[in-house]
Design an enzyme around this catalytic site. Sequence first.
Site, PDB file in Angstrom:
ATOM      1  N   SER B 150       0.837  -1.196   0.000  1.00 26.81           N
ATOM      2  CA  SER B 150       0.000   0.000   0.000  1.00 26.81           C
ATOM      3  C   SER B 150       0.883   1.262   0.000  1.00 26.81           C
ATOM      4  O   SER B 150       1.741   1.401  -0.864  1.00 26.81           O
ATOM      5  CB  SER B 150      -0.940  -0.049   1.209  1.00 26.81           C
ATOM      6  N   ASP B 317      -9.158  -6.211  -4.407  1.00 23.76           N
ATOM      7  CA  ASP B 317      -8.718  -4.904  -3.910  1.00 23.76           C
ATOM      8  C   ASP B 317      -9.231  -3.831  -4.861  1.00 23.76           C
ATOM      9  O   ASP B 317      -8.764  -3.711  -5.984  1.00 23.76           O
ATOM     10  CB  ASP B 317      -7.179  -4.878  -3.855  1.00 23.76           C
ATOM     11  N   HIS B 350      -8.361  -4.753  -0.068  1.00 23.98           N
ATOM     12  CA  HIS B 350      -7.027  -4.180   0.091  1.00 23.98           C
ATOM     13  C   HIS B 350      -6.290  -4.792   1.287  1.00 23.98           C
ATOM     14  O   HIS B 350      -5.072  -4.952   1.259  1.00 23.98           O
ATOM     15  CB  HIS B 350      -7.152  -2.665   0.259  1.00 23.98           C
TER      16      HIS B 350
END
Lengths: 203, 385
Positions: B150, B317, B350
């Site tokens: 991320s 995601d 995610h």
Amino acid sequence: MNRISPEFKLISDWITPNSRVLDLGCGDGQLLKHLIDTYSITGYGMELDPQKNVQAIQKGINVIQSDLNNHDLCEYFDEDSFDFVIMTQALQVVSRPDELLDDMLAIGKQCIITFPNFGHWRMRLQLLTNGRMPETDTLPYHWYDTPNIHMCTFNDFEDLCEEKGLEVVARTVVNAEHRTSLGMRIAPNLLGEVALYKVQKKS
Amino acid sequence: MSQSLGVITPQLLQVENPLTLSSGAQLPRYDLIYETYGELNADASNAILVCHALSGDHHVAGEDANGKPGWWDGYIGPGKPVDTDKFFVVCSNNLGGCRGSTGPTSINPETGKVYGPDFPMMTCRDWVNSQNELRKHLGIEQWAALIGGSMGGMQVLQWAIDYPDKLRHALVIAAAPKLSAQNIAFNEVARRAIMTDPEFHGGRYIENDTIPKQGLSLARMLGHLTYLSDDMMGSKFGRELREDKLQYNYEVEFQVESYLRYQGEKFATKQNFDANTYLLMTKALDYFDPAAEFDHDLTKALAQATADFLVVSFTSDWRFSPQRSHEIVKALLDNDANVSYAEVESEHGHDAFLLPNEHYEAVFRAYMQKLINELPENDQNGDKK
């Protein structure tokens, strides 16, 4: 040296050292690894299967996880990015082999394609005598669970090449053990079980 | 096979050189808190830096003093994909954080008061520059790998562009080359939730002895929503009710409401995350766009990079979708970089990059094994212990 399959050996003979190669449906990366080790090629593999991907990464291959049915090729690569685009035993499993062939020729100067021959005499004989879809060593599936959704014969493939204005640069026709014979050279579509084609756009 | 690292004690680096930030502001001096795992080898070639995501910190593996496991403990440790028997792993709390590195809750040396809203804006590049000071302090010429998920993945990209010769491998996981308008919009709503909390006091809540808990909890609820997938929420909660029947009021009726409120509450109270840090980190995410200074061409931006890359995305995601990872892969392919890409099947959205997953772990392990094979102690006699 690692042992490689006879088919990969035949393909390797067609590859120029130090060239750039893309291998579609590269599996565990065996062919690319061989080409890197013996011909110092550079390039990438593409493979959908997660397990095979991991095996390819273990071999140190650059592998892009990708579904060949998604037309990712032209998304990822510019025209003429590769000297060779290879696809072994995968033409018959994709949804639009004709479109994939277009994409392959757009990004590669030459393409090497191998696939099983549905025109082999044993296929013809099984269909003729049993009235059922053939099952052989090269195509050991039932009609309902086969991954091969676009079977073709050598003649069919060559017709497609003709239609697309492709030149067959080289062709090798072999049996399931990847050996060739005089018969296969005389009547390839009847006696050959697997064909290796090297094609390019007609200049 | 895999064991725990045990209790880890964080370490502190006090950097006395001023750091000039992307905004033009300067930090005259700053602290970086970090943890290390495993041992640095003789030629310092086995060092790995892990970059953390938005609400993460330096405690990535092992246990802290309270027995809390690190946020990536499942993947980092002895016998784990990032094997601390082979690698020396480092993770630091980002500048602007609230876990010990200099940030909005620190004392501003110029005023003697808490920085609060006066703490300067941060960018990924600023973090990378500060992490580079940590690299020098640890005596590491070149990281064997940079790893981040991320926002951490974005720092890895920035490292590969800004310090190409300081890393051999870059693992960019569940990341994007820049935020989309939708991503920025989510961040803005989260920030407004914090800033409009009556207890925010323009960011001077510490001096006012308050905490904008409501705002922070709302921000976290929204963030959390974007980290999950519809499928995962469906399978976990469905439309399940807390009581047997509908109450027809605004109290918590559905289990998913209860879950979200719990997550928000926990973040704002128990985890005690600093609101100004949350604002600053989301802004840094919004600002991230390494291609901007290269004619908005990511291919040109990554032309600087010389590292080998592993890019990983997760199918469900939608915050940083596989499509965003394709952009990174495409730019790397344009540069003929060594890159592998894995698209991991997961229903966890995610958040998947933090969770156990067979394929993910196998890819991670396979790639790290390649790094182990490159280490000098494994050069000659194969896998020497």
